[in-house]
Design a protein around this motif. Structure first.
Motif, mmCIF file in Angstrom:
data_model
loop_
_atom_site.group_PDB
_atom_site.id
_atom_site.type_symbol
_atom_site.label_atom_id
_atom_site.label_comp_id
_atom_site.label_asym_id
_atom_site.label_seq_id
_atom_site.Cartn_x
_atom_site.Cartn_y
_atom_site.Cartn_z
ATOM 1 N N ALA A 128 0.832 -1.205 0.000
ATOM 2 C CA ALA A 128 0.000 0.000 0.000
ATOM 3 C C ALA A 128 0.869 1.259 0.000
ATOM 4 O O ALA A 128 0.539 2.267 -0.643
ATOM 5 C CB ALA A 128 -0.932 -0.007 1.211
ATOM 6 N N ASN A 129 1.988 1.213 0.709
ATOM 7 C CA ASN A 129 2.895 2.364 0.739
ATOM 8 C C ASN A 129 3.522 2.632 -0.624
ATOM 9 O O ASN A 129 3.846 3.782 -0.946
ATOM 10 C CB ASN A 129 3.986 2.150 1.787
ATOM 11 C CG ASN A 129 3.564 2.654 3.163
ATOM 12 O OD1 ASN A 129 3.226 3.826 3.329
ATOM 13 N ND2 ASN A 129 3.557 1.762 4.141
ATOM 14 N N ASP A 130 3.706 1.578 -1.427
ATOM 15 C CA ASP A 130 4.200 1.781 -2.794
ATOM 16 C C ASP A 130 3.225 2.651 -3.589
ATOM 17 O O ASP A 130 3.631 3.564 -4.322
ATOM 18 C CB ASP A 130 4.380 0.439 -3.504
ATOM 19 C CG ASP A 130 5.645 -0.289 -3.071
ATOM 20 O OD1 ASP A 130 6.441 0.303 -2.319
ATOM 21 O OD2 ASP A 130 5.838 -1.449 -3.493
ATOM 22 N N PHE A 131 1.930 2.366 -3.445
ATOM 23 C CA PHE A 131 0.915 3.163 -4.144
ATOM 24 C C PHE A 131 0.869 4.586 -3.588
ATOM 25 O O PHE A 131 0.748 5.559 -4.347
ATOM 26 C CB PHE A 131 -0.463 2.508 -4.012
ATOM 27 C CG PHE A 131 -0.629 1.272 -4.846
ATOM 28 C CD1 PHE A 131 -1.004 1.371 -6.180
ATOM 29 C CD2 PHE A 131 -0.405 0.019 -4.309
ATOM 30 C CE1 PHE A 131 -1.156 0.233 -6.962
ATOM 31 C CE2 PHE A 131 -0.556 -1.121 -5.078
ATOM 32 C CZ PHE A 131 -0.928 -1.021 -6.409
ATOM 33 N N ALA A 132 0.959 4.691 -2.265
ATOM 34 C CA ALA A 132 0.903 6.015 -1.641
ATOM 35 C C ALA A 132 2.038 6.905 -2.137
ATOM 36 O O ALA A 132 1.843 8.111 -2.374
ATOM 37 C CB ALA A 132 0.961 5.871 -0.122
ATOM 38 N N ALA A 133 3.220 6.324 -2.323
ATOM 39 C CA ALA A 133 4.367 7.104 -2.792
ATOM 40 C C ALA A 133 4.118 7.653 -4.193
ATOM 41 O O ALA A 133 4.440 8.815 -4.492
ATOM 42 C CB ALA A 133 5.620 6.233 -2.774
#
Length: 207
Positions: A128-133
């Motif tokens: 999910a953090n990959d998408f947030a970045a």
């Protein structure tokens, strides 16, 4: 002497005339050879029979009727073992991030806020953090990622949660299309959120 084959005895006497006087000795040799052949034949048949029994025993243990069936059972077993192996962590490669950013860029200004949730494990949080970045690099205001849970027991992968799946907004449809154009196999689920004007969120569920 009558038990020994006459032709064989005559042949031996003609070939070895010196032993003619010992005809009883010749008979004994011929008889012994006959017995030896019979015993050898019996042992050979017994060995073949034992091997056949062993093959049938293996078939019974494997519960197969042919080598092809045995190979199929072995392949099925390998597939079952593979199915229970831990799956590798998901992550966005640099190429995927670039592709996703390019597909989302045209609608970035229209997304005034976006909630990001993950189902609860470390693997899902990192993904999910990959998408947030990517979203933050596009200046899209985001909230999260934060832990959540799926609305349906069948929720898997990357999903776009919709307040009303029967009537998604045009922006929600464009967001879903942008994810798919960026190489993300996104599906949809229900979202109970009511924050703001955006009627969708991004949810990362288990694999």
């Amino acid at each position: 002497m009558a038990d020994a084959p006459k032709d064989l005895l005559d042949a031996i006497e003609n070939r070895f005339p010196r032993v003619t006087a010992s005809r009883s000795f010749i008979v004994a040799i011929v008889t012994a050879l006959g017995i030896g052949f019979a015993v050898s034949h019996f042992l050979s048949s017994t060995e073949v029979s034992a091997l056949k029994q062993q093959v049938e025993l293996y078939k019974a243990k494997l519960q197969v009727g042919s080598p092809d069936e045995a190979l199929k059972k072995l392949k099925d077993l390998e597939d079952r073992v593979q199915a229970i192996q831990p799956k590798p962590d998901r992550q966005l490669s640099q190429e995927q991030k670039k592709s996703l950013a390019a597909s989302l860029a045209p609608i970035a200004k229209d997304i005034t806020q976006l909630w990001i949730f993950y189902e609860g494990t470390g693997e899902e949080a990192r993904f999910a953090n990959d998408f947030a970045a990517v979203l933050r690099d596009l200046k899209i205001p985001t909230f999260g990622p934060m832990p959540g849970y799926g609305s349906l027991s069948t929720d898997r992968g990357v999903l776009v949660g919709l307040r009303d799946p029967r009537k998604p907004s045009a922006l929600a449809l464009r967001f879903i299309d942008a994810l798919r154009q960026g190489g993300i196999d996104a599906s949809t689920t229900y979202w109970a959120g009511d924050q703001g004007d955006i009627d969708f969120d991004l949810f990362v569920a288990g694999q």
